[in-house]
Design an enzyme around this catalytic site. Sequence first.
Site, PDB file in Angstrom:
ATOM      1  N   ASP A  16       9.305   2.896  -0.213  1.00 42.53           N
ATOM      2  CA  ASP A  16       8.260   3.548   0.568  1.00 42.53           C
ATOM      3  C   ASP A  16       8.480   3.162   2.031  1.00 42.53           C
ATOM      4  OD1 ASP A  16       6.065   4.490   1.850  1.00 42.53           O
ATOM      5  OD2 ASP A  16       4.592   3.623   0.475  1.00 42.53           O
ATOM      6  N   LYS A  70       4.406   9.198   8.999  1.00 42.08           N
ATOM      7  CA  LYS A  70       4.256   8.636  10.353  1.00 42.08           C
ATOM      8  C   LYS A  70       5.314   9.150  11.327  1.00 42.08           C
ATOM      9  CE  LYS A  70       1.716   4.790   8.364  1.00 42.08           C
ATOM     10  NZ  LYS A  70       0.321   4.650   8.706  1.00 42.08           N
ATOM     11  N   TYR A  87       0.857  -1.190   0.000  1.00 39.36           N
ATOM     12  CA  TYR A  87       0.000   0.000   0.000  1.00 39.36           C
ATOM     13  C   TYR A  87       0.888   1.233   0.000  1.00 39.36           C
ATOM     14  CZ  TYR A  87      -3.471   3.445   1.527  1.00 39.36           C
ATOM     15  OH  TYR A  87      -4.293   4.549   1.622  1.00 39.36           O
TER      16      TYR A  87
HETATM   17  N1  PMP Z   1       2.813   4.213   2.318  1.00 39.04           N
HETATM   18  C1  PMP Z   1       2.751   3.311   3.290  1.00 39.04           C
HETATM   19  C2  PMP Z   1       3.767   2.212   3.324  1.00 39.04           C
HETATM   20  C3  PMP Z   1       1.764   3.390   4.263  1.00 39.04           C
HETATM   21  O1  PMP Z   1       1.713   2.465   5.227  1.00 39.04           O
HETATM   22  C4  PMP Z   1       0.828   4.446   4.213  1.00 39.04           C
HETATM   23  C5  PMP Z   1      -0.268   4.591   5.242  1.00 39.04           C
HETATM   24  N2  PMP Z   1      -0.483   3.590   6.095  1.00 39.04           N
HETATM   25  C6  PMP Z   1       0.937   5.369   3.169  1.00 39.04           C
HETATM   26  C7  PMP Z   1       1.937   5.239   2.247  1.00 39.04           C
HETATM   27  C8  PMP Z   1      -0.014   6.529   3.068  1.00 39.04           C
HETATM   28  O2  PMP Z   1       0.196   7.399   4.118  1.00 39.04           O
HETATM   29  P1  PMP Z   1      -0.991   8.402   4.583  1.00 39.04           P
HETATM   30  O3  PMP Z   1      -2.045   7.564   5.186  1.00 39.04           O
HETATM   31  O4  PMP Z   1      -0.293   9.309   5.558  1.00 39.04           O
HETATM   32  O5  PMP Z   1      -1.435   9.117   3.374  1.00 39.04           O
END
Ligand code: PMP
Length: 425
Positions: free
Chosen positions: A240, A268, A145
Amino acid sequence: MITTTRSEELFERARKVIPGGVSSPVRAFGAVGGTPLVLESASGAEVTDVDGNTFLDFVGSWGPLILGHAHPRIVQAVAETAARGTTFGAPCPLELQLAERVTGMYPGLDQVRFVSSGTEATMSAIRLARGATGRELIVKFAGCYHGHADHLLVSAGSGLVTFGEPSSAGVPAAFAELTLVCDLDDIAGVEQLFAKRGSEIACVIIEPIPANNGLLVQRTEFHERLRSLTTEHGALLIYDEVINGFRLGRGGAAERFGITPDLATFGKVIGGGLPVGAFGGRRDLMQQLAPNGPVYQAGTLSGNPVAMAAGLAALDVLEEEDGWKRLEALGAGLEERVAPLLAKRDWTLVRQGSIFWMSLQAGAAPRRADAIDAGAADTYREIFHGLQQAGICIAPSAYEVGFLSLAHTEAHLDRFASALSGLLA
Ligand code: PMP
Protein backbone atom coordinates in the site's frame (compact mmCIF):
# COMPACT_ATOMS: atom_id res chain seq x y z
CA MET A 1 -2.98 35.27 20.40
CA ILE A 2 -4.37 34.21 17.05
CA THR A 3 -8.07 35.02 16.72
CA THR A 4 -10.23 32.25 15.29
CA THR A 5 -13.73 33.63 15.85
CA ARG A 6 -14.94 33.02 12.31
CA SER A 7 -13.56 29.44 12.29
CA GLU A 8 -15.47 28.81 15.51
CA GLU A 9 -18.69 30.22 14.08
CA LEU A 10 -18.48 28.21 10.88
CA PHE A 11 -17.49 25.02 12.67
CA GLU A 12 -20.46 25.39 15.01
CA ARG A 13 -22.74 25.72 11.98
CA ALA A 14 -21.07 22.78 10.26
CA ARG A 15 -21.69 20.56 13.29
CA LYS A 16 -25.42 20.98 12.74
CA VAL A 17 -25.39 19.63 9.20
CA ILE A 18 -22.22 17.50 9.00
CA PRO A 19 -21.50 14.83 11.65
CA GLY A 20 -18.75 16.20 13.87
CA GLY A 21 -18.55 19.17 11.53
CA VAL A 22 -16.08 17.35 9.28
CA SER A 23 -15.94 15.19 6.18
CA SER A 24 -13.15 13.02 7.68
CA PRO A 25 -12.82 12.43 11.45
CA VAL A 26 -9.24 13.45 12.28
CA ARG A 27 -9.96 16.96 11.02
CA ALA A 28 -12.21 17.57 14.05
CA PHE A 29 -9.17 18.10 16.33
CA GLY A 30 -10.48 15.43 18.72
CA ALA A 31 -6.95 14.32 19.50
CA VAL A 32 -5.55 17.77 20.25
CA GLY A 33 -8.61 19.69 21.43
CA GLY A 34 -9.77 23.11 20.33
CA THR A 35 -11.62 24.16 17.20
CA PRO A 36 -10.30 23.21 13.77
CA LEU A 37 -9.13 26.05 11.58
CA VAL A 38 -11.60 26.47 8.78
CA LEU A 39 -9.45 27.11 5.74
CA GLU A 40 -10.29 29.48 2.98
CA SER A 41 -7.33 29.39 0.63
CA ALA A 42 -3.77 28.17 0.28
CA SER A 43 -0.70 28.84 -1.78
CA GLY A 44 2.71 27.19 -1.79
CA ALA A 45 3.61 26.16 1.75
CA GLU A 46 0.95 28.31 3.40
CA VAL A 47 -2.72 28.03 4.24
CA THR A 48 -5.05 30.88 5.19
CA ASP A 49 -8.05 30.48 7.45
CA VAL A 50 -11.40 32.27 7.36
CA ASP A 51 -10.18 34.75 9.99
CA GLY A 52 -7.37 35.82 7.68
CA ASN A 53 -4.57 34.08 9.61
CA THR A 54 -1.85 32.54 7.48
CA PHE A 55 0.03 29.44 8.62
CA LEU A 56 3.09 27.59 7.43
CA ASP A 57 1.70 24.17 6.62
CA PHE A 58 3.29 20.77 7.20
CA VAL A 59 0.07 18.80 6.71
CA GLY A 60 -0.13 19.21 2.94
CA SER A 61 -3.68 17.85 2.85
CA TRP A 62 -2.23 14.64 4.36
CA GLY A 63 0.22 13.96 1.57
CA PRO A 64 -1.04 14.70 -1.93
CA LEU A 65 0.42 18.20 -2.22
CA ILE A 66 3.99 17.32 -3.07
CA LEU A 67 4.34 20.54 -5.08
CA GLY A 68 2.67 22.66 -2.40
CA HIS A 69 -0.77 24.26 -2.48
CA ALA A 70 -2.28 25.63 -5.69
CA HIS A 71 0.84 25.02 -7.74
CA PRO A 72 0.45 27.05 -10.97
CA ARG A 73 1.08 24.01 -13.16
CA ILE A 74 -1.64 21.99 -11.42
CA VAL A 75 -4.08 24.89 -11.48
CA GLN A 76 -3.40 25.42 -15.18
CA ALA A 77 -3.73 21.71 -16.02
CA VAL A 78 -7.01 21.47 -14.12
CA ALA A 79 -8.48 24.66 -15.63
CA GLU A 80 -7.51 23.86 -19.20
CA THR A 81 -8.66 20.28 -18.98
CA ALA A 82 -11.93 21.10 -17.22
CA ALA A 83 -12.79 23.58 -19.96
CA ARG A 84 -12.85 20.64 -22.39
CA GLY A 85 -15.06 18.46 -20.19
CA THR A 86 -14.63 17.21 -16.64
CA THR A 87 -15.68 13.61 -17.17
CA PHE A 88 -16.65 11.49 -20.14
CA GLY A 89 -17.30 8.05 -18.70
CA ALA A 90 -15.27 6.87 -21.67
CA PRO A 91 -11.56 6.26 -22.33
CA CYS A 92 -9.49 9.46 -22.65
CA PRO A 93 -5.90 10.14 -23.72
CA LEU A 94 -4.87 11.63 -20.35
CA GLU A 95 -5.76 8.40 -18.57
CA LEU A 96 -3.60 6.49 -21.03
CA GLN A 97 -0.75 8.95 -20.55
CA LEU A 98 -0.83 8.67 -16.77
CA ALA A 99 -1.04 4.87 -16.99
CA GLU A 100 1.95 4.74 -19.34
CA ARG A 101 3.86 7.09 -17.09
CA VAL A 102 3.33 5.28 -13.80
CA THR A 103 3.80 1.79 -15.19
CA GLY A 104 7.20 3.00 -16.38
CA MET A 105 8.11 4.24 -12.91
CA TYR A 106 7.08 1.67 -10.33
CA PRO A 107 8.68 -1.81 -10.06
CA GLY A 108 6.56 -4.63 -11.47
CA LEU A 109 3.66 -2.36 -12.41
CA ASP A 110 2.68 -3.97 -15.72
CA GLN A 111 -0.84 -2.58 -15.65
CA VAL A 112 -2.75 -0.09 -13.56
CA ARG A 113 -6.36 0.85 -13.03
CA PHE A 114 -7.49 4.23 -11.74
CA VAL A 115 -10.04 4.81 -9.00
CA SER A 116 -10.96 7.88 -6.96
CA SER A 117 -9.45 7.26 -3.51
CA GLY A 118 -6.90 5.23 -1.64
CA THR A 119 -9.70 3.31 0.04
CA GLU A 120 -11.05 2.18 -3.31
CA ALA A 121 -7.56 1.21 -4.43
CA THR A 122 -6.87 -1.10 -1.48
CA MET A 123 -10.40 -2.50 -1.45
CA SER A 124 -10.13 -3.35 -5.13
CA ALA A 125 -6.63 -4.81 -4.84
CA ILE A 126 -7.80 -7.11 -2.08
CA ARG A 127 -10.80 -8.26 -4.06
CA LEU A 128 -8.46 -8.97 -6.93
CA ALA A 129 -6.07 -10.90 -4.68
CA ARG A 130 -8.94 -13.02 -3.38
CA GLY A 131 -10.35 -13.55 -6.85
CA ALA A 132 -6.99 -14.47 -8.35
CA THR A 133 -5.97 -16.89 -5.58
CA GLY A 134 -9.39 -18.30 -4.77
CA ARG A 135 -8.54 -17.78 -1.08
CA GLU A 136 -10.37 -15.66 1.49
CA LEU A 137 -8.01 -14.76 4.34
CA ILE A 138 -5.99 -11.58 4.27
CA VAL A 139 -3.15 -10.54 6.56
CA LYS A 140 -2.55 -6.97 7.68
CA PHE A 141 -0.35 -5.38 10.33
CA ALA A 142 -1.40 -3.61 13.50
CA GLY A 143 -1.07 0.12 13.02
CA CYS A 144 -1.19 0.03 9.23
CA TYR A 145 -4.10 1.98 7.77
CA HIS A 146 -5.42 1.01 4.37
CA GLY A 147 -8.54 3.12 4.14
CA HIS A 148 -11.96 2.31 5.49
CA ALA A 149 -13.21 -0.72 3.57
CA ASP A 150 -14.89 -3.12 6.00
CA HIS A 151 -12.30 -5.89 5.98
CA LEU A 152 -9.45 -3.42 6.43
CA LEU A 153 -10.88 -1.62 9.45
CA VAL A 154 -9.46 -4.27 11.70
CA SER A 155 -6.68 -3.60 14.14
CA ALA A 156 -4.67 -5.93 16.32
CA GLY A 157 -5.36 -7.11 19.78
CA SER A 158 -2.24 -7.72 21.78
CA GLY A 159 -0.24 -10.89 21.46
CA LEU A 160 1.83 -12.49 18.76
CA VAL A 161 -0.87 -13.03 16.20
CA THR A 162 -4.51 -12.39 16.93
CA PHE A 163 -7.65 -12.96 15.04
CA GLY A 164 -9.15 -9.71 13.90
CA GLU A 165 -11.60 -7.72 15.95
CA PRO A 166 -13.55 -5.02 14.13
CA SER A 167 -12.31 -1.56 15.06
CA SER A 168 -15.43 0.16 13.81
CA ALA A 169 -19.05 -0.47 14.62
CA GLY A 170 -20.82 -1.70 11.52
CA VAL A 171 -18.09 -4.12 10.44
CA PRO A 172 -19.62 -7.59 10.66
CA ALA A 173 -17.63 -9.99 12.80
CA ALA A 174 -17.81 -12.45 9.92
CA PHE A 175 -15.83 -10.00 7.75
CA ALA A 176 -13.33 -9.21 10.47
CA GLU A 177 -12.63 -12.91 10.98
CA LEU A 178 -11.19 -13.07 7.50
CA THR A 179 -8.60 -10.44 8.38
CA LEU A 180 -5.64 -11.74 10.37
CA VAL A 181 -3.54 -9.18 12.15
CA CYS A 182 0.20 -9.47 12.77
CA ASP A 183 2.65 -7.11 14.45
CA LEU A 184 5.14 -5.12 12.46
CA ASP A 185 8.80 -6.03 12.98
CA ASP A 186 7.76 -9.51 14.13
CA ILE A 187 8.61 -11.91 11.36
CA ALA A 188 8.31 -14.94 13.66
CA GLY A 189 4.64 -14.09 14.17
CA VAL A 190 4.03 -13.97 10.43
CA GLU A 191 5.95 -17.22 9.92
CA GLN A 192 3.84 -18.97 12.54
CA LEU A 193 0.66 -17.73 10.95
CA PHE A 194 1.75 -18.96 7.51
CA ALA A 195 2.81 -22.31 8.99
CA LYS A 196 -0.75 -22.75 10.27
CA ARG A 197 -2.89 -21.17 7.59
CA GLY A 198 -0.62 -20.41 4.64
CA SER A 199 -2.74 -22.24 2.09
CA GLU A 200 -5.82 -20.13 2.98
CA ILE A 201 -4.11 -16.72 2.76
CA ALA A 202 -4.87 -14.68 -0.35
CA CYS A 203 -2.54 -11.81 0.42
CA VAL A 204 -0.48 -9.84 2.86
CA ILE A 205 -1.08 -6.11 2.67
CA ILE A 206 1.37 -3.71 4.24
CA GLU A 207 2.33 -0.06 4.13
CA PRO A 208 5.98 -0.75 3.33
CA ILE A 209 6.88 2.37 5.33
CA PRO A 210 4.01 2.49 7.79
CA ALA A 211 3.04 6.14 8.17
CA ASN A 212 -0.39 6.10 9.77
CA ASN A 213 0.58 5.25 13.31
CA GLY A 214 3.74 7.19 13.70
CA LEU A 215 6.40 6.46 11.13
CA LEU A 216 7.38 2.87 11.85
CA VAL A 217 10.37 2.19 9.64
CA GLN A 218 10.82 -1.56 9.06
CA ARG A 219 14.05 -3.47 8.65
CA THR A 220 14.83 -4.58 5.10
CA GLU A 221 15.09 -8.22 6.32
CA PHE A 222 11.48 -8.03 7.48
CA HIS A 223 10.38 -6.99 4.00
CA GLU A 224 12.56 -9.62 2.35
CA ARG A 225 11.06 -12.37 4.48
CA LEU A 226 7.52 -11.18 3.77
CA ARG A 227 8.33 -11.41 0.07
CA SER A 228 9.73 -14.94 0.32
CA LEU A 229 7.03 -16.22 2.69
CA THR A 230 4.17 -15.02 0.48
CA THR A 231 5.82 -16.51 -2.61
CA GLU A 232 6.44 -19.85 -0.88
CA HIS A 233 2.79 -20.10 0.11
CA GLY A 234 1.24 -18.84 -3.12
CA ALA A 235 -0.10 -15.71 -1.42
CA LEU A 236 0.20 -12.24 -2.95
CA LEU A 237 2.15 -9.36 -1.46
CA ILE A 238 0.38 -6.01 -1.73
CA TYR A 239 2.30 -2.81 -1.03
CA ASP A 240 0.00 0.00 0.00
CA GLU A 241 1.96 2.94 -1.37
CA VAL A 242 -0.83 5.48 -0.99
CA ILE A 243 1.52 7.68 1.05
CA ASN A 244 4.96 6.60 -0.18
CA GLY A 245 4.17 6.12 -3.85
CA PHE A 246 5.73 8.77 -6.12
CA ARG A 247 6.77 10.69 -2.99
CA LEU A 248 9.84 8.77 -1.84
CA GLY A 249 11.01 8.53 -5.41
CA ARG A 250 9.79 7.22 -8.75
CA GLY A 251 9.45 3.68 -7.45
CA GLY A 252 8.14 4.34 -3.94
CA ALA A 253 9.13 2.09 -1.07
CA ALA A 254 9.39 -0.91 -3.40
CA GLU A 255 12.36 0.68 -5.11
CA ARG A 256 13.86 1.72 -1.79
CA PHE A 257 13.77 -1.85 -0.45
CA GLY A 258 14.54 -3.46 -3.81
CA ILE A 259 11.44 -5.62 -3.54
CA THR A 260 8.74 -6.05 -6.16
CA PRO A 261 5.25 -6.65 -4.75
CA ASP A 262 2.62 -8.55 -6.75
CA LEU A 263 0.18 -5.66 -6.47
CA ALA A 264 0.51 -2.09 -5.27
CA THR A 265 -1.97 0.62 -4.37
CA PHE A 266 -1.58 4.35 -4.85
CA GLY A 267 -3.34 7.61 -4.06
CA LYS A 268 -2.43 11.11 -2.90
CA VAL A 269 0.56 12.23 -5.04
CA ILE A 270 -0.67 10.34 -8.10
CA GLY A 271 -3.70 12.64 -8.23
CA GLY A 272 -1.89 15.96 -7.82
CA GLY A 273 -4.39 16.99 -5.14
CA LEU A 274 -7.52 15.73 -6.89
CA PRO A 275 -9.42 12.60 -5.83
CA VAL A 276 -7.41 9.80 -7.43
CA GLY A 277 -6.30 6.35 -6.42
CA ALA A 278 -4.86 3.51 -8.44
CA PHE A 279 -3.94 -0.13 -8.09
CA GLY A 280 -1.86 -2.30 -10.31
CA GLY A 281 0.83 -4.90 -10.65
CA ARG A 282 1.49 -8.15 -12.45
CA ARG A 283 -0.20 -8.46 -15.81
CA ASP A 284 -1.58 -11.97 -15.18
CA LEU A 285 -3.26 -10.71 -12.01
CA MET A 286 -4.59 -7.50 -13.52
CA GLN A 287 -6.02 -9.51 -16.40
CA GLN A 288 -8.37 -11.09 -13.88
CA LEU A 289 -10.26 -7.79 -13.66
CA ALA A 290 -13.48 -7.15 -15.55
CA PRO A 291 -13.94 -6.87 -18.52
CA ASN A 292 -11.16 -9.45 -19.16
CA GLY A 293 -11.69 -11.58 -16.08
CA PRO A 294 -14.15 -12.44 -13.35
CA VAL A 295 -13.19 -9.85 -10.70
CA TYR A 296 -15.57 -6.92 -10.91
CA GLN A 297 -14.39 -3.38 -10.29
CA ALA A 298 -15.65 -0.08 -11.72
CA GLY A 299 -16.14 3.68 -11.17
CA THR A 300 -18.21 6.45 -12.76
CA LEU A 301 -15.51 9.10 -12.33
CA SER A 302 -12.49 6.78 -12.52
CA GLY A 303 -9.80 8.06 -14.88
CA ASN A 304 -11.58 11.36 -15.48
CA PRO A 305 -9.45 13.79 -17.50
CA VAL A 306 -9.22 16.54 -14.87
CA ALA A 307 -7.83 14.24 -12.18
CA MET A 308 -5.50 12.58 -14.66
CA ALA A 309 -4.19 15.96 -15.84
CA ALA A 310 -3.46 17.00 -12.26
CA GLY A 311 -1.57 13.77 -11.59
CA LEU A 312 0.45 14.14 -14.77
CA ALA A 313 1.28 17.77 -13.97
CA ALA A 314 2.54 16.75 -10.52
CA LEU A 315 4.79 14.06 -11.99
CA ASP A 316 5.98 16.41 -14.76
CA VAL A 317 7.10 19.05 -12.27
CA LEU A 318 8.79 16.44 -10.07
CA GLU A 319 10.79 15.25 -13.08
CA GLU A 320 11.60 18.71 -14.42
CA GLU A 321 12.71 20.12 -11.09
CA ASP A 322 14.66 17.12 -9.83
CA GLY A 323 11.89 17.01 -7.26
CA TRP A 324 12.74 13.85 -5.37
CA LYS A 325 16.33 14.94 -4.87
CA ARG A 326 15.22 18.35 -3.67
CA LEU A 327 12.69 16.81 -1.30
CA GLU A 328 15.37 14.55 0.16
CA ALA A 329 17.60 17.58 0.67
CA LEU A 330 14.76 19.47 2.37
CA GLY A 331 14.07 16.45 4.56
CA ALA A 332 17.73 16.26 5.51
CA GLY A 333 17.64 19.98 6.29
CA LEU A 334 14.66 19.48 8.56
CA GLU A 335 16.35 16.59 10.31
CA GLU A 336 19.53 18.61 10.83
CA ARG A 337 17.57 21.36 12.54
CA VAL A 338 14.93 19.42 14.45
CA ALA A 339 16.63 16.17 15.49
CA PRO A 340 19.05 17.90 17.90
CA LEU A 341 16.16 19.80 19.52
CA LEU A 342 14.29 16.56 20.14
CA ALA A 343 17.46 14.72 21.19
CA LYS A 344 17.81 17.06 24.16
CA ARG A 345 14.80 15.27 25.61
CA ASP A 346 15.88 11.88 24.30
CA TRP A 347 13.20 12.07 21.61
CA THR A 348 13.72 11.24 17.94
CA LEU A 349 12.90 12.71 14.57
CA VAL A 350 11.97 9.82 12.27
CA ARG A 351 12.30 10.73 8.62
CA GLN A 352 11.98 9.04 5.26
CA GLY A 353 12.58 11.51 2.46
CA SER A 354 9.99 14.25 2.80
CA ILE A 355 7.88 12.39 5.39
CA PHE A 356 8.65 13.05 9.04
CA TRP A 357 7.36 12.19 12.48
CA MET A 358 8.39 13.38 15.91
CA SER A 359 8.69 10.40 18.24
CA LEU A 360 8.12 12.07 21.62
CA GLN A 361 9.27 9.22 23.81
CA ALA A 362 12.61 8.27 25.27
CA GLY A 363 14.84 5.80 23.52
CA ALA A 364 14.95 4.41 20.01
CA ALA A 365 12.13 5.17 17.60
CA PRO A 366 9.44 2.47 17.71
CA ARG A 367 9.05 -0.08 14.91
CA ARG A 368 5.62 -1.37 15.83
CA ALA A 369 2.34 0.19 16.86
CA ASP A 370 2.24 -1.12 20.43
CA ALA A 371 5.69 0.31 21.11
CA ILE A 372 4.35 3.85 20.88
CA ASP A 373 3.99 5.47 24.28
CA ALA A 374 0.39 6.71 24.59
CA GLY A 375 1.57 9.44 26.99
CA ALA A 376 3.37 11.16 24.13
CA ALA A 377 -0.02 12.37 22.87
CA ASP A 378 -0.24 14.85 25.80
CA THR A 379 3.13 16.32 24.95
CA TYR A 380 2.15 16.48 21.29
CA ARG A 381 -1.02 18.39 22.11
CA GLU A 382 1.02 21.16 23.74
CA ILE A 383 3.46 21.31 20.87
CA PHE A 384 0.62 21.35 18.35
CA HIS A 385 -1.09 24.35 19.97
CA GLY A 386 2.19 26.13 20.63
CA LEU A 387 3.12 25.83 16.96
CA GLN A 388 -0.32 26.94 15.86
CA GLN A 389 0.05 30.09 17.94
CA ALA A 390 3.39 30.62 16.20
CA GLY A 391 1.63 30.36 12.83
CA ILE A 392 2.61 26.79 11.99
CA CYS A 393 0.30 23.85 11.27
CA ILE A 394 1.25 20.25 11.96
CA ALA A 395 -1.17 17.32 11.87
CA PRO A 396 -3.80 17.38 14.65
CA SER A 397 -2.77 13.99 16.02
CA ALA A 398 0.40 12.62 17.58
CA TYR A 399 0.18 9.56 15.35
CA GLU A 400 0.15 11.39 12.03
CA VAL A 401 3.23 12.24 10.02
CA GLY A 402 4.25 15.57 8.52
CA PHE A 403 4.90 16.26 4.85
CA LEU A 404 7.34 18.54 3.08
CA SER A 405 6.66 19.84 -0.40
CA LEU A 406 8.67 21.51 -3.13
CA ALA A 407 7.15 24.79 -1.92
CA HIS A 408 8.98 24.53 1.41
CA THR A 409 12.24 26.42 1.71
CA GLU A 410 15.20 26.41 4.07
CA ALA A 411 13.73 29.58 5.61
CA HIS A 412 10.53 27.66 6.38
CA LEU A 413 12.57 24.95 8.07
CA ASP A 414 14.35 27.60 10.13
CA ARG A 415 10.99 28.99 11.20
CA PHE A 416 9.74 25.58 12.24
CA ALA A 417 12.91 24.77 14.18
CA SER A 418 12.97 28.13 15.90
CA ALA A 419 9.32 27.86 17.00
CA LEU A 420 9.86 24.31 18.22
CA SER A 421 13.02 25.30 20.04
CA GLY A 422 11.09 28.04 21.85
CA LEU A 423 8.43 25.55 22.92
CA LEU A 424 10.91 22.98 24.16
CA ALA A 425 13.10 25.50 26.02
N1 PMP B 1 -3.72 3.64 2.47
C1 PMP B 1 -2.89 4.45 3.10
C2 PMP B 1 -1.49 3.99 3.38
C3 PMP B 1 -3.31 5.71 3.50
O1 PMP B 1 -2.46 6.51 4.16
C4 PMP B 1 -4.63 6.13 3.22
C5 PMP B 1 -5.14 7.49 3.62
N2 PMP B 1 -4.40 8.24 4.45
C6 PMP B 1 -5.46 5.23 2.55
C7 PMP B 1 -4.99 4.01 2.17
C8 PMP B 1 -6.87 5.62 2.19
O2 PMP B 1 -6.86 6.62 1.24
P1 PMP B 1 -8.15 7.60 1.09
O3 PMP B 1 -8.20 8.43 2.30
O4 PMP B 1 -7.83 8.36 -0.17
O5 PMP B 1 -9.32 6.72 0.92
